[in-house]
Design a protein around this motif. Structure first.
Motif, PDB file in Angstrom:
ATOM      1  N   LYS A   1      -8.280  -5.318   0.997  1.00  0.00           N
ATOM      2  CA  LYS A   1      -8.805  -6.214   0.063  1.00  0.00           C
ATOM      3  C   LYS A   1      -9.931  -6.823   0.129  1.00  0.00           C
ATOM      4  O   LYS A   1     -10.336  -6.595  -0.931  1.00  0.00           O
ATOM      5  N   ILE A   2     -10.621  -7.459   1.274  1.00  0.00           N
ATOM      6  CA  ILE A   2     -10.909  -7.956   1.377  1.00  0.00           C
ATOM      7  C   ILE A   2     -12.831  -7.009   1.233  1.00  0.00           C
ATOM      8  O   ILE A   2     -13.866  -7.545   0.725  1.00  0.00           O
ATOM      9  N   ARG A   3     -12.535  -6.064   1.460  1.00  0.00           N
ATOM     10  CA  ARG A   3     -13.504  -4.931   1.287  1.00  0.00           C
ATOM     11  C   ARG A   3     -13.343  -4.567  -0.199  1.00  0.00           C
ATOM     12  O   ARG A   3     -14.802  -4.908  -1.001  1.00  0.00           O
ATOM     13  N   ILE A   4     -12.619  -4.878  -0.498  1.00  0.00           N
ATOM     14  CA  ILE A   4     -12.713  -4.118  -2.363  1.00  0.00           C
ATOM     15  C   ILE A   4     -13.436  -5.698  -2.904  1.00  0.00           C
ATOM     16  O   ILE A   4     -14.362  -5.566  -3.839  1.00  0.00           O
ATOM     17  N   PHE A   5     -12.663  -6.703  -2.542  1.00  0.00           N
ATOM     18  CA  PHE A   5     -13.776  -7.996  -3.114  1.00  0.00           C
ATOM     19  C   PHE A   5     -15.249  -7.904  -3.071  1.00  0.00           C
ATOM     20  O   PHE A   5     -16.038  -8.669  -4.013  1.00  0.00           O
ATOM     21  N   ILE A   6     -15.393  -7.910  -1.606  1.00  0.00           N
ATOM     22  CA  ILE A   6     -16.757  -7.778  -1.679  1.00  0.00           C
ATOM     23  C   ILE A   6     -18.107  -6.721  -2.168  1.00  0.00           C
ATOM     24  O   ILE A   6     -18.651  -6.930  -3.114  1.00  0.00           O
ATOM     25  N   GLY A   7     -16.966  -5.717  -2.273  1.00  0.00           N
ATOM     26  CA  GLY A   7     -17.665  -4.576  -3.156  1.00  0.00           C
ATOM     27  C   GLY A   7     -18.144  -4.589  -4.546  1.00  0.00           C
ATOM     28  O   GLY A   7     -18.821  -4.555  -5.124  1.00  0.00           O
ATOM     29  N   LEU A   8     -16.616  -5.938  -5.058  1.00  0.00           N
ATOM     30  CA  LEU A   8     -16.503  -5.484  -6.481  1.00  0.00           C
ATOM     31  C   LEU A   8     -18.089  -6.676  -6.795  1.00  0.00           C
ATOM     32  O   LEU A   8     -18.286  -6.935  -7.351  1.00  0.00           O
ATOM     33  N   ALA A   9     -17.934  -7.749  -5.839  1.00  0.00           N
ATOM     34  CA  ALA A   9     -18.706  -8.846  -6.173  1.00  0.00           C
ATOM     35  C   ALA A   9     -20.010  -8.106  -6.116  1.00  0.00           C
ATOM     36  O   ALA A   9     -21.033  -8.523  -6.710  1.00  0.00           O
ATOM     37  N   ILE A  10     -20.703  -7.756  -4.928  1.00  0.00           N
ATOM     38  CA  ILE A  10     -22.003  -6.627  -4.848  1.00  0.00           C
ATOM     39  C   ILE A  10     -22.479  -6.178  -6.326  1.00  0.00           C
ATOM     40  O   ILE A  10     -23.315  -5.592  -7.346  1.00  0.00           O
ATOM     41  N   VAL A  11     -20.988  -5.195  -6.705  1.00  0.00           N
ATOM     42  CA  VAL A  11     -21.363  -4.561  -8.631  1.00  0.00           C
ATOM     43  C   VAL A  11     -21.323  -5.919  -9.503  1.00  0.00           C
ATOM     44  O   VAL A  11     -22.849  -5.312  -9.812  1.00  0.00           O
ATOM     45  N   GLY A  12     -20.856  -6.328  -9.270  1.00  0.00           N
ATOM     46  CA  GLY A  12     -20.949  -7.720 -10.336  1.00  0.00           C
ATOM     47  C   GLY A  12     -22.021  -8.536 -10.410  1.00  0.00           C
ATOM     48  O   GLY A  12     -23.092  -8.652 -11.331  1.00  0.00           O
ATOM     49  N   PHE A  13     -22.429  -8.772  -9.323  1.00  0.00           N
ATOM     50  CA  PHE A  13     -23.985  -9.447  -9.086  1.00  0.00           C
ATOM     51  C   PHE A  13     -24.979  -8.383  -9.648  1.00  0.00           C
ATOM     52  O   PHE A  13     -26.583  -8.440 -10.296  1.00  0.00           O
ATOM     53  N   ALA A  14     -25.009  -6.662  -9.171  1.00  0.00           N
ATOM     54  CA  ALA A  14     -26.534  -6.032  -9.924  1.00  0.00           C
ATOM     55  C   ALA A  14     -26.303  -6.270 -11.772  1.00  0.00           C
ATOM     56  O   ALA A  14     -26.726  -5.426 -12.313  1.00  0.00           O
ATOM     57  N   MET A  15     -24.983  -6.065 -11.743  1.00  0.00           N
ATOM     58  CA  MET A  15     -24.727  -5.891 -13.624  1.00  0.00           C
ATOM     59  C   MET A  15     -25.573  -7.053 -14.046  1.00  0.00           C
ATOM     60  O   MET A  15     -25.879  -7.108 -15.187  1.00  0.00           O
ATOM     61  N   VAL A  16     -25.509  -7.842 -13.300  1.00  0.00           N
ATOM     62  CA  VAL A  16     -25.714  -9.548 -13.863  1.00  0.00           C
ATOM     63  C   VAL A  16     -27.159  -9.400 -14.008  1.00  0.00           C
ATOM     64  O   VAL A  16     -27.661  -9.567 -14.866  1.00  0.00           O
ATOM     65  N   GLN A  17     -27.902  -9.229 -12.922  1.00  0.00           N
ATOM     66  CA  GLN A  17     -29.010  -9.070 -12.911  1.00  0.00           C
ATOM     67  C   GLN A  17     -29.107  -7.948 -13.274  1.00  0.00           C
ATOM     68  O   GLN A  17     -30.746  -8.544 -14.220  1.00  0.00           O
ATOM     69  N   ARG A  18     -29.610  -6.313 -13.781  1.00  0.00           N
ATOM     70  CA  ARG A  18     -29.855  -6.062 -15.173  1.00  0.00           C
ATOM     71  C   ARG A  18     -30.221  -6.350 -15.921  1.00  0.00           C
ATOM     72  O   ARG A  18     -30.746  -6.097 -16.656  1.00  0.00           O
ATOM     73  N   CYS A  19     -28.841  -7.437 -16.250  1.00  0.00           N
ATOM     74  CA  CYS A  19     -28.554  -8.102 -17.935  1.00  0.00           C
ATOM     75  C   CYS A  19     -29.818  -8.974 -18.319  1.00  0.00           C
ATOM     76  O   CYS A  19     -30.173  -8.702 -19.546  1.00  0.00           O
ATOM     77  N   ASN A  20     -29.749  -9.263 -16.735  1.00  0.00           N
ATOM     78  CA  ASN A  20     -30.977 -10.800 -17.125  1.00  0.00           C
ATOM     79  C   ASN A  20     -32.617  -9.979 -16.834  1.00  0.00           C
ATOM     80  O   ASN A  20     -33.771 -10.710 -17.274  1.00  0.00           O
ATOM     81  N   ASN A  21     -32.563  -9.054 -16.736  1.00  0.00           N
ATOM     82  CA  ASN A  21     -33.653  -8.313 -16.312  1.00  0.00           C
ATOM     83  C   ASN A  21     -34.272  -7.599 -18.046  1.00  0.00           C
ATOM     84  O   ASN A  21     -35.236  -6.457 -17.914  1.00  0.00           O
ATOM     85  N   LYS A  22     -33.076  -7.739 -18.392  1.00  0.00           N
ATOM     86  CA  LYS A  22     -33.445  -6.649 -20.262  1.00  0.00           C
ATOM     87  C   LYS A  22     -34.514  -7.170 -20.871  1.00  0.00           C
ATOM     88  O   LYS A  22     -34.257  -8.785 -21.328  1.00  0.00           O
ATOM     89  N   GLU A  23     -35.477  -6.376 -21.466  1.00  0.00           N
ATOM     90  CA  GLU A  23     -35.966  -7.168 -21.861  1.00  0.00           C
ATOM     91  C   GLU A  23     -37.454  -6.307 -23.344  1.00  0.00           C
ATOM     92  O   GLU A  23     -36.697  -4.753 -22.854  1.00  0.00           O
ATOM     93  N   GLU A  24     -37.415  -6.248 -24.319  1.00  0.00           N
ATOM     94  CA  GLU A  24     -38.010  -5.821 -25.298  1.00  0.00           C
ATOM     95  C   GLU A  24     -39.152  -5.063 -24.797  1.00  0.00           C
ATOM     96  O   GLU A  24     -39.836  -6.371 -24.580  1.00  0.00           O
ATOM     97  N   ASN A  25     -39.877  -3.981 -24.970  1.00  0.00           N
ATOM     98  CA  ASN A  25     -41.371  -3.623 -24.606  1.00  0.00           C
ATOM     99  C   ASN A  25     -41.673  -4.402 -25.737  1.00  0.00           C
ATOM    100  O   ASN A  25     -41.582  -3.353 -27.453  1.00  0.00           O
TER     101      ASN A  25
END
Length: 255
Positions: free
Chosen positions: A7-31
């Protein structure tokens, strides 16, 4: 205990994926020059710095610069003509054009921020309009911020793969998906740069059909052992030729 560890592994894995998704959304910009929304995690100034820092080493890898200043002056003149007659002049990038001494490798490429290179092997096969097509394509890569986008996308998929490895031992599967996505996006970059190259040629008074002859030169250089399109970052030359013809018709129609 083992269930708790899982369960801990699942939680950590989901946290890492969630962090990547949030970071990606924050990096979005229109050229502002292409209108395309991109995942970018660096500034234009950082792109310029990367290009300037990498340029000497890149030139060294191709035997240095071609020693004939007249040839270099032609490359500069064509490149600057394309910039001065297009949206490239409105960008913050510092464009420099380099004719490389490499007389065996048929290639041209651009670094982030405006450093553009063409090998003598390719240059020697081109007339001025075809040279404009090649340089226009590479300027398109710079304006499209394709290198910066690929760097950001690679970082995103690397983080997602790490999260999948921690949470479900699925890093290899996710990594494979990411690589296929990057390949597909890379082919999109080439088509966008072809289209921009056509536009810049027309705006600068060059015959855009000459771009098709460039594709034929590249196809011949690749030979019969060319990698299938699904394994390559570049679209098949035949597909590129069709898209170039469509771009020519569209931009000429606007004129």
């Amino acid at each position: 205990m083992r269930r708790g560890s899982w369960k801990i592994r699942i939680f950590i894995g989901l946290a890492i994926v969630g962090f990547a998704m949030v970071q990606r959304c924050n990096n979005k910009e229109e050229n502002p020059y292409t209108g395309r929304v991109q995942n970018i995690n660096m500034t234009s100034e950082e792109e310029i710095a990367i290009g300037l820092q990498s340029a000497p080493e890149i030139a060294q890898q191709h035997g240095g610069l071609y020693p004939d200043e007249r040839m270099q002056s032609l490359v500069d003149a064509v490149g600057n003509k394309l910039i001065n007659n297009s949206i490239a002049r409105e960008t913050p990038y510092k464009y420099d054009f380099h004719l490389l001494a490499d007389d065996r490798t048929i290639n041209a490429f651009a670094l982030p921020g405006g450093q553009v290179f063409i090998t003598y092997a390719l240059f020697s096969q081109l007339n001025e309009a075809q040279l404009a097509g090649v340089l226009g394509h590479e300027i398109g890569h710079v304006i499209g911020r394709h290198s910066a986008e690929r760097i950001a996308e690679s970082n995103f998929w690397r983080t997602i793969s790490m999260g999948a490895s921690v949470g479900a031992d699925a890093g290899g599967i996710v990594g494979s998906i990411g690589q296929n996505t990057l390949l597909k996006n890379g082919r999109g970059d080439e088509l966008e740069s072809d289209e921009l190259g056509v536009l810049f040629m027309i705006q600068s008074g060059y015959e855009p059909m000459e771009m098709i002859k460039v594709m034929e030169i590249l196809k011949a250089a690749a030979g019969p052992n060319r990698a299938p399109e699904f394994q390559s970052t570049h679209p098949d030359p035949e597909n590129r030729i069709q898209k170039i013809k469509e771009a020519i018709e569209r931009y000429r129609g606007q004129g």
